[in-house]
Enzyme design. Structure first.
Site, short mmCIF file in Angstrom:
data_model
loop_
_atom_site.label_atom_id
_atom_site.label_comp_id
_atom_site.label_asym_id
_atom_site.label_seq_id
_atom_site.Cartn_x
_atom_site.Cartn_y
_atom_site.Cartn_z
N SER A 120 -9.64 1.59 2.85
CA SER A 120 -9.04 2.33 1.65
C SER A 120 -7.92 1.60 1.36
O SER A 120 -7.14 1.93 0.11
CB SER A 120 -8.29 3.43 2.72
OG SER A 120 -7.36 2.83 3.43
N SER A 137 -9.78 -0.55 6.93
CA SER A 137 -9.17 -0.54 5.63
C SER A 137 -8.55 -1.75 4.98
O SER A 137 -8.43 -1.90 3.95
CB SER A 137 -8.27 0.65 5.45
OG SER A 137 -9.09 1.75 5.11
N LYS A 163 0.86 -1.19 0.04
CA LYS A 163 -0.14 -0.02 0.00
C LYS A 163 0.85 1.22 -0.27
O LYS A 163 2.06 1.27 0.69
CB LYS A 163 -0.98 -0.16 1.14
CG LYS A 163 -1.95 1.22 1.34
CD LYS A 163 -2.84 0.85 2.64
CE LYS A 163 -3.85 2.05 2.59
NZ LYS A 163 -4.84 1.77 3.76
N1 GLN Z 1 -13.19 4.21 6.16
C1 GLN Z 1 -12.52 4.39 7.50
C2 GLN Z 1 -12.20 5.77 7.40
O1 GLN Z 1 -12.33 6.60 6.47
C3 GLN Z 1 -11.35 3.36 7.80
C4 GLN Z 1 -10.16 3.83 7.06
C5 GLN Z 1 -8.83 3.09 7.45
O2 GLN Z 1 -8.94 2.05 7.89
N2 GLN Z 1 -7.81 3.73 6.74
O3 GLN Z 1 -11.66 6.37 8.28
#
Ligand code: GLN
Length: 467
Positions: free
Chosen positions: A142, A166, A67
């Site tokens: 994400s 994410s 990532k």
């Molecule tokens: N969807 C969640 C957020 O927007 C989790 C994102 C993540 O785990 N990086 O904060």
């Protein structure tokens, strides 16, 4: 999908170079947009070296995608943001050092929501990633690029990060396995912070075995991360027995409220299947669940507003063409470099931390966090693991929710409490609804990754046998 053992087999029949080349051929033709940066030259060089000298280590010559919020020395690391589009880190994250020590070959940096803020990989400066099961749909986020590329059979394993879901959300939407480790099990050194008290780097793969192997490589104490725990190093891969007969499952009823019928059925079928294999289950209450989303978003945005202050055009970030005063430089660079969602969160986080509101929002959110943690502690006095849907629905269409941030936040209802409590959770595929994958999450006690991996492994074996 292409597992590690399949890659090993193909490497034996041909060569590491040929296999790595064939993956790049596939990625270069791919419609998924799963990568921001490919490291083809370096990867082929390493493959040739492995062919010549023999490959060593737990991930010997195994290709992996990483990532793009994990720092890689000499490889551009953008967090999918315009503000970092030219940033090349001078050092490796701890996990990258571990991958290299075990012989893995990094093939590229994967697409994500900008600064990991999102659940759909649509907020990337580099355009959205597509779901391999239906190109008109999101892969989740994400870590959408990491999940999509594994699901698309382009690479066997990938690293993601999970602040509020994410790793697990895209694993669920793309039909792969993804694990969020216990907070403190994997070093965050070199992970570009979004909300540091919540996030962990986690493995994604097409099987539980591959995910356990990758976890073995990245877990362990690192003095460069002050929140990294000293835990006795176990080999998770050795704990993958096909036996769940001693396990007590708790089913949190709050996690089934508002969940799509198809998802609910698939997860219950999964629980029943584990019961057939000897586990027992009972319904359990996690009564503060309804406050988790509000608490999570206040804490995450508050931490983000502080963590992202470093992108100021001096230490990191874009540069202005002409010299201007500090205030103009700071605001012009950030106005131009950050996308809309990131700006929204910095503003809301700054607001929640400001004098007069700190007690009303941030402190209150921390108190709720403690209550949520206690819910889990109480539950784990009665049961060994908890099982619930990872996401309330399957992958939605690209563009469907992007103009309604609140509805996107709501999608995280079952993933964020786990980060607030710091416990581990694995999402595994448990069926399909209308041709789209469904994920079931198995949540464990702090540092009890062994138990959730064992359950997931048994489940996967049994599903394979009945297919
Ligand atoms: N969807 C969640 C957020 O927007 C989790 C994102 C993540 O785990 N990086 O904060």
């Amino acid at each position: 999908m292409t597992s590690i053992s399949e890659i090993k087999k193909r490497m034996k029949e041909t060569s590491a170079e040929e296999v790595v080349q064939s993956l790049f051929d596939k990625i270069e033709r791919s419609k998924l947009n799963a990568f921001i940066t490919l490291t083809k030259e370096q990867a082929l060089k390493e493959a040739r070296k492995a062919d010549k000298n023999g490959a060593k280590g737990a991930l010997a010559a195994i290709p992996i995608a990483v990532k793009d919020n994990i720092s890689t020395r000499g490889i551009r690391t953008t967090c999918a943001s315009k503000i970092l589009k030219g940033y090349v880190p001078p050092y490796d994250a701890h996990v990258i050092g571990r991958l290299k020590a075990e012989g893995a070959i990094i093939i590229g940096k994967t697409n994500m929501d900008e600064f990991a803020m999102g659940s759909s990989t649509e907020t990337s400066f580099f355009g959205p990633t597509r779901n391999p099961h239906d190109l008109s749909r999101v892969p989740g986020g994400s870590s959408g690029g990491s999940a999509a590329t594994v699901a698309g059979g382009e690479v066997p394993i990938a690293l993601g990060s999970d602040t509020g879901g994410s790793v697990r959300c895209p694993a669920s939407f793309c039909g792969v396995v993804g694990l969020k480790p216990t907070y403190g099990l994997v070093s965050r050194y070199g992970l570009i912070s979004y909300a540091n008290s919540l996030e962990q780097i986690g493995p994604l793969g097409c099987s539980v075995e591959d995910v356990a192997l990758l976890l073995d490589v990245i877990a362990g104490h690192d003095p460069r991360d002050s929140t990294s725990h000293v835990v006795k190093k176990k080999r998770y891969i050795d704990e993958l027995e096909d036996d769940v007969s001693d396990i007590k499952i708790g089913v949190p009823k709050e996690y089934f409220e508002g969940v799509d019928k198809g998802v609910e059925k698939a997860v219950w079928d999964g629980i029943k299947l584990l019961e057939d294999m000897g586990a027992s289950y009972s319904e359990i209450g996690l009564s503060h669940t309804k406050y988790a989303l509000a608490s999570y978003y206040i804490i995450a945005m508050s931490e983000a507003s502080s963590n992202l202050a470093r992108f100021d055009g001096v230490r990191y970030g874009l540069r202005l063409k002409k010299d201007k005063d500090w205030h103009t430089t700071f605001s012009e660079i950030r106005a131009d470099g950050f996308g809309e969602e990131v700006k929204r969160r910095i503003l809301l986080g700054t607001y929640a931390l400001s004098a007069g509101y700190y007690g009303r929002y941030y402190l209150k959110a921390l108190k709720v966090r403690t209550l949520i943690k206690q819910d889990f502690e109480n539950a784990f006095k009665k049961v060994d693991v908890l099982i619930a849907p990872t996401m309330p629905f399957t992958a939605f269409k690209i563009g469907e929710k992007i103009d309604d941030p609140l509805s996107l936040y709501m999608a995280d209802v079952n993933t964020v409490p786990i980060n607030l409590a710091g416990v581990p959770s694995i999402s595994i595929p448990c069926g399909f609804a209308n041709g789209l994958p469904i994920g079931m999450q198995i949540i464990g006690k702090h540092f009890d990754e062994g138990a959730i991996l064992r359950m997931a492994y048994t489940f996967e074996k049994h599903v394979e046998a009945t297919e």
